[in-house]
Design a protein around this motif. Structure first.
Motif, PDB file in Angstrom:
ATOM      1  N   ARG A   1       1.080  -1.116   0.092  1.00 28.77           N
ATOM      2  CA  ARG A   1       0.055  -0.145  -0.035  1.00 28.77           C
ATOM      3  C   ARG A   1       0.861   1.162  -0.018  1.00 28.77           C
ATOM      4  O   ARG A   1       0.320   2.296   0.369  1.00 28.77           O
ATOM      5  CB  ARG A   1      -0.901  -0.003   1.241  1.00 28.77           C
TER       6      ARG A   1
ATOM      7  N   ALA B   1       1.163   3.952   4.382  1.00 30.02           N
ATOM      8  CA  ALA B   1       0.359   2.990   5.031  1.00 30.02           C
ATOM      9  C   ALA B   1       1.317   2.065   5.980  1.00 30.02           C
ATOM     10  O   ALA B   1       1.172   1.753   7.194  1.00 30.02           O
ATOM     11  CB  ALA B   1      -0.472   2.119   4.155  1.00 30.02           C
TER      12      ALA B   1
ATOM     13  N   GLN C   1      -5.280  12.575   5.821  1.00 23.25           N
ATOM     14  CA  GLN C   1      -5.785  11.166   5.482  1.00 23.25           C
ATOM     15  C   GLN C   1      -6.516  10.502   6.502  1.00 23.25           C
ATOM     16  O   GLN C   1      -6.091   9.554   7.202  1.00 23.25           O
ATOM     17  CB  GLN C   1      -4.369  10.376   4.956  1.00 23.25           C
TER      18      GLN C   1
ATOM     19  N   THR D   1      -9.001   8.583   6.752  1.00 25.50           N
ATOM     20  CA  THR D   1      -9.236   7.230   6.510  1.00 25.50           C
ATOM     21  C   THR D   1      -8.282   6.376   6.891  1.00 25.50           C
ATOM     22  O   THR D   1      -8.362   5.210   7.594  1.00 25.50           O
ATOM     23  CB  THR D   1      -9.774   6.741   5.240  1.00 25.50           C
ATOM     24  N   MET D   2      -6.973   6.468   6.602  1.00 27.75           N
ATOM     25  CA  MET D   2      -5.643   5.906   6.906  1.00 27.75           C
ATOM     26  C   MET D   2      -5.630   6.114   8.167  1.00 27.75           C
ATOM     27  O   MET D   2      -5.313   5.016   8.964  1.00 27.75           O
ATOM     28  CB  MET D   2      -4.596   6.477   6.169  1.00 27.75           C
TER      29      MET D   2
ATOM     30  N   THR E   1      -8.796  -0.829   2.303  1.00 21.70           N
ATOM     31  CA  THR E   1      -9.102   0.186   2.231  1.00 21.70           C
ATOM     32  C   THR E   1      -8.367   1.285   2.364  1.00 21.70           C
ATOM     33  O   THR E   1      -8.571   2.736   2.013  1.00 21.70           O
ATOM     34  CB  THR E   1     -10.409   0.191   3.063  1.00 21.70           C
ATOM     35  N   LEU E   2      -7.057   1.123   2.586  1.00 24.43           N
ATOM     36  CA  LEU E   2      -6.208   2.203   2.812  1.00 24.43           C
ATOM     37  C   LEU E   2      -5.659   2.829   1.578  1.00 24.43           C
ATOM     38  O   LEU E   2      -5.078   2.231   0.734  1.00 24.43           O
ATOM     39  CB  LEU E   2      -5.022   2.013   3.836  1.00 24.43           C
ATOM     40  N   THR E   3      -5.583   4.073   1.634  1.00 26.16           N
ATOM     41  CA  THR E   3      -5.121   5.053   0.369  1.00 26.16           C
ATOM     42  C   THR E   3      -3.592   4.355   0.245  1.00 26.16           C
ATOM     43  O   THR E   3      -2.670   4.278   1.059  1.00 26.16           O
ATOM     44  CB  THR E   3      -5.115   6.568   0.641  1.00 26.16           C
ATOM     45  N   ARG E   4      -3.283   4.154  -1.293  1.00 28.89           N
ATOM     46  CA  ARG E   4      -2.027   3.929  -1.706  1.00 28.89           C
ATOM     47  C   ARG E   4      -1.166   5.196  -1.997  1.00 28.89           C
ATOM     48  O   ARG E   4      -1.526   5.619  -2.984  1.00 28.89           O
ATOM     49  CB  ARG E   4      -2.089   2.920  -2.804  1.00 28.89           C
ATOM     50  N   ILE E   5      -0.400   5.578  -0.970  1.00 27.62           N
ATOM     51  CA  ILE E   5       0.415   6.689  -1.138  1.00 27.62           C
ATOM     52  C   ILE E   5       1.532   6.786  -0.569  1.00 27.62           C
ATOM     53  O   ILE E   5       1.478   6.205   0.720  1.00 27.62           O
ATOM     54  CB  ILE E   5      -0.642   8.218  -0.931  1.00 27.62           C
TER      55      ILE E   5
ATOM     56  N   ALA F   1       1.918  12.254   1.186  1.00 29.22           N
ATOM     57  CA  ALA F   1       0.712  12.305   2.111  1.00 29.22           C
ATOM     58  C   ALA F   1       1.045  13.408   3.336  1.00 29.22           C
ATOM     59  O   ALA F   1       0.145  13.830   3.838  1.00 29.22           O
ATOM     60  CB  ALA F   1       0.602  11.003   2.652  1.00 29.22           C
TER      61      ALA F   1
END
Length: 382
Positions: free
Chosen positions: A95, A99, A234, A236-237, A263-267, A272
């Motif tokens: 991710r 993450a 972020q 949600t993360m 569900t975690l953003t890939r960044i 971030a």
């Protein structure tokens, strides 16, 4: 006023996080998805890049976490037996760096409360241990004030291979110990901005200002500060890694990972946290001359290996290697004699089941050809 002698021993309340991911596709066929470069002894020194990274951090950290993919967790554990099961965080899928680092921060805070953590890649080479120690110790001190701190590498030339950190004003004066009557110079600067890999002309212009450092992706920050920035930037993360961390040391780990991790953003952490927080004045840089290397391809690897008297660089082979009209050749692996004629800066890499022939100038392009070969042959994709 006397100068404080260099401190020794682990930094109080400091944990090291080592993201061990990526494949290193420019180093195919040595590095692949099933045996990435951080698990390899690329320098022929008897220690893999991952082991050398932990060797470097052991004198500094009270706790260490290695974050890696599930498929590599067993190999990491085998290479680092002293780390123990609790020191390995296995991701079910990649991710990106944010993450991985955020989950490590949440686990550390769950176990120890808010502490200072530093994130250091598993596949870099640093020759100046003393300078590294000093930089990390200063970064930890600055991080206690609430800053996100990065260690900026003193550039040796206008490289297009690295991102750049633009520094601004110096942080205030010195860290004084009123009781001892001593002071230690603080070398950190405010960070103005991060820049992605520039072209050669832009990189040269950066260096002329004297304000820029290479970005090696080393970040030191309090866990509560990092997670607090994620709450804003972020959310949600932030909530996701906290929920996973709450279940990590209990029977609910697998379920939390299966439900939340995808569900975690890939960044990346640069996008971030580092870039937006720097724009708000919340990032500092500690410059350091570390004799630092990121082994990104066979050309950079060859630069770290001692050549023979004839100028040929040979690694992990005991069969004859001869050249004629081929200065700067690099030959790695294989159980057959190799002869190179009339090809300057040739690169020959034999992994047993695959053979690479290229030049040092084209080393960055290895990832493109290797991807096609892997897909066509059924090898592990880089």
């Amino acid at each position: 006023m006397s100068t404080t002698p260099p401190p020794t021993g682990p930094i109080p309340g400091f944990a090291a996080v080592v993201p061990a991911g990526g494949v290193g596709s420019r180093l195919w066929p040595l590095s692949r998805a099933d045996r990435p470069k951080f698990l390899l002894d690329l320098l022929g020194e008897g220690r893999t890049l991952l082991q050398a990274t932990l060797d470097r951090l052991e004198p500094l950290a009270e706790n260490t976490l290695v974050v890696t993919g599930e498929r590599h967790a067993a190999a990491v554990a085998a290479q680092l037996p002293s780390l123990g099961e609790s020191g390995i965080v296995a991701e079910p899928s990649p991710r990106d760096s944010m993450a991985a680092i955020a989950l490590a921060a949440a686990i550390l805070e769950r176990r120890h409360g808010p502490i200072v953590m530093g994130s250091f890649a598993a596949d870099h080479v640093i020759r100046k241990q003393g300078a590294f120690d000093a930089a990390v110790r200063e970064a930890a001190e600055v991080a206690r004030t609430g800053k996100v701190v990065t260690i900026g590498i003193s550039p040796t030339g206008p490289s297009e291979a690295f991102g750049y950190i633009e520094s601004g004003d110096a942080l205030a004066g010195a860290d004084a110990d009123a009781n001892a009557g001593t002071a230690r110079e603080v070398t950190a600067f405010e960070v103005v901005a991060f820049t992605e890999k520039p072209d050669a002309a832009t990189a040269a212009a950066f260096l002329e200002t004297g304000r820029y450092f290479w970005n090696a992706g080393m970040f030191v920050v309090r866990t509560d500060v990092l997670l607090g920035h994620l709450d804003r930037l972020q959310p949600t993360m932030a909530s996701g890694v906290r929920a996973i961390a709450a279940a990590w040391d209990g029977p609910g780990r697998a379920g939390a990972l299966a439900t939340i991790w995808p569900t975690l953003t890939r960044i990346a952490i640069d996008h971030a946290i580092a870039e937006p927080v720097a724009a708000q004045g919340g990032v500092a840089v500690v410059p350091a001359d570390l004799d630092w290397y990121d082994i990104g391809d066979f050309d950079s690897l060859a630069g770290l290996l001692p050549p023979r008297a004839d100028g040929v660089t040979v690694l992990d082979r005991d069969q004859p290697t001869a050249v004629h009209g081929a200065p700067g050749a690099v030959v790695i692996g294989g159980n057959k004699a190799v002869v190179i004629i009339g090809i300057p800066d040739a690169v020959v890499v034999d992994s047993g089941d695959a053979l690479l022939i290229t030049t040092r100038a084209a080393a960055q392009d290895v990832r493109h050809a290797s991807a096609a070969v892997e897909a066509a042959s059924g090898f592990s994709a880089p």
